[in-house]
Design a protein around this motif. Structure first.
Motif, short mmCIF file in Angstrom:
data_model
loop_
_atom_site.label_atom_id
_atom_site.label_comp_id
_atom_site.label_asym_id
_atom_site.label_seq_id
_atom_site.Cartn_x
_atom_site.Cartn_y
_atom_site.Cartn_z
N VAL A 85 -41.02 -102.68 -31.91
CA VAL A 85 -42.29 -103.19 -32.03
C VAL A 85 -42.83 -103.72 -30.55
CG1 VAL A 85 -44.22 -104.60 -33.19
CG2 VAL A 85 -42.19 -103.66 -34.49
N ARG A 86 -43.68 -102.87 -30.06
CA ARG A 86 -44.03 -103.21 -29.02
C ARG A 86 -45.61 -103.60 -28.81
NH1 ARG A 86 -42.11 -98.08 -25.19
NH2 ARG A 86 -43.76 -98.87 -23.61
N ALA A 87 -46.05 -104.41 -27.77
CA ALA A 87 -47.40 -104.84 -27.86
C ALA A 87 -47.74 -105.60 -26.47
CB ALA A 87 -47.87 -105.97 -28.97
N GLY A 88 -49.15 -105.42 -25.89
CA GLY A 88 -49.05 -105.86 -24.83
C GLY A 88 -50.60 -105.58 -24.25
N SER A 89 -50.75 -105.77 -22.89
CA SER A 89 -52.07 -105.43 -22.31
C SER A 89 -51.84 -104.54 -21.46
CB SER A 89 -52.58 -106.72 -21.75
OG SER A 89 -52.03 -107.38 -20.87
N TYR A 90 -52.92 -103.67 -20.95
CA TYR A 90 -53.04 -102.75 -19.82
C TYR A 90 -54.28 -102.72 -19.07
CZ TYR A 90 -55.82 -99.87 -22.69
OH TYR A 90 -56.97 -99.40 -23.49
N ASP A 91 -54.07 -102.10 -18.03
CA ASP A 91 -55.36 -101.73 -17.07
C ASP A 91 -54.78 -100.70 -16.15
OD1 ASP A 91 -53.72 -102.90 -14.89
OD2 ASP A 91 -54.88 -104.66 -14.76
N ARG A 133 -55.73 -103.57 -24.81
CA ARG A 133 -54.54 -103.74 -25.43
C ARG A 133 -53.83 -102.77 -26.13
NH1 ARG A 133 -53.03 -108.63 -24.68
NH2 ARG A 133 -51.79 -108.76 -26.54
N TYR A 134 -52.74 -102.74 -26.38
CA TYR A 134 -51.76 -101.82 -27.09
C TYR A 134 -50.82 -102.39 -27.85
CZ TYR A 134 -47.58 -102.75 -24.35
OH TYR A 134 -46.59 -103.44 -23.64
N ALA A 135 -50.49 -101.56 -29.17
CA ALA A 135 -49.53 -101.95 -30.20
C ALA A 135 -48.99 -100.52 -30.38
CB ALA A 135 -50.32 -102.57 -31.20
N GLN A 136 -47.65 -100.65 -30.59
CA GLN A 136 -46.98 -99.39 -30.92
C GLN A 136 -45.54 -99.81 -31.84
OE1 GLN A 136 -44.51 -97.46 -27.83
NE2 GLN A 136 -45.72 -95.73 -27.95
N THR A 137 -45.29 -98.87 -32.69
CA THR A 137 -43.92 -99.07 -33.35
C THR A 137 -43.36 -97.74 -33.37
OG1 THR A 137 -45.08 -98.38 -35.70
CG2 THR A 137 -45.06 -100.72 -35.01
#
Length: 133
Positions: A95-101, A77-81
């Motif tokens: 504001v960004r958020a989501g999932s990654y692989d 998971r990621y979260a960024q402002t």
């Protein structure tokens, strides 16, 4: 500023980070312009060297002049402002958020700011994918 954990390594090569407008509210903008913008996509092209993590795809475009205020990348998971300057007025906030692989990321970004006619808000679906060597 940033909290990160070792995650999957992304393949070197060309990557696109595509943002698609899903919702938009800009006071004073003509309705037909807002309707035209909904569903529109824009890709940011990035070239990654070997041994990079998803944080390399989350770095804002240097031309935008955005500052990363906070970032957390861990456990898929990621979260960024971000704060991004405008020509006039207060900076826009993202504001960004989501999932990654190892294949990239998917998530959502919400952009808020102030226009001369009031507060604006744009919601984007974002996806990063490798497109070649």
């Amino acid at each position: 500023m940033a909290a990160m954990a070792a995650g999957p390594v992304l393949a070197a090569g060309r990557w696109d980070v595509t943002s698609t407008v899903t919702d938009i509210a800009v006071p004073g903008a003509p309705g037909f312009i807002l309707r035209m913008m909904r569903g529109k996509s824009k890709a940011e092209h990035k070239r990654l060297p070997a041994a990079q993590g998803v944080e390399a795809l989350l770095v804002p475009d240097p031309k935008a002049g955005c500052r990363v205020d906070s970032q957390r990348i861990a456990d898929g998971r990621y979260a960024q402002t971000l704060s991004c300057p405008q020509k006039r007025g207060e900076p826009m906030q993202i504001v960004r958020a989501g999932s990654y692989d190892a294949t990239g990321f998917v998530g959502q970004a919400t952009v808020t700011g102030t226009t001369p006619k009031g507060g604006m808000r744009i919601v984007l679906n974002q996806r990063a994918a490798r497109i070649g060597d």
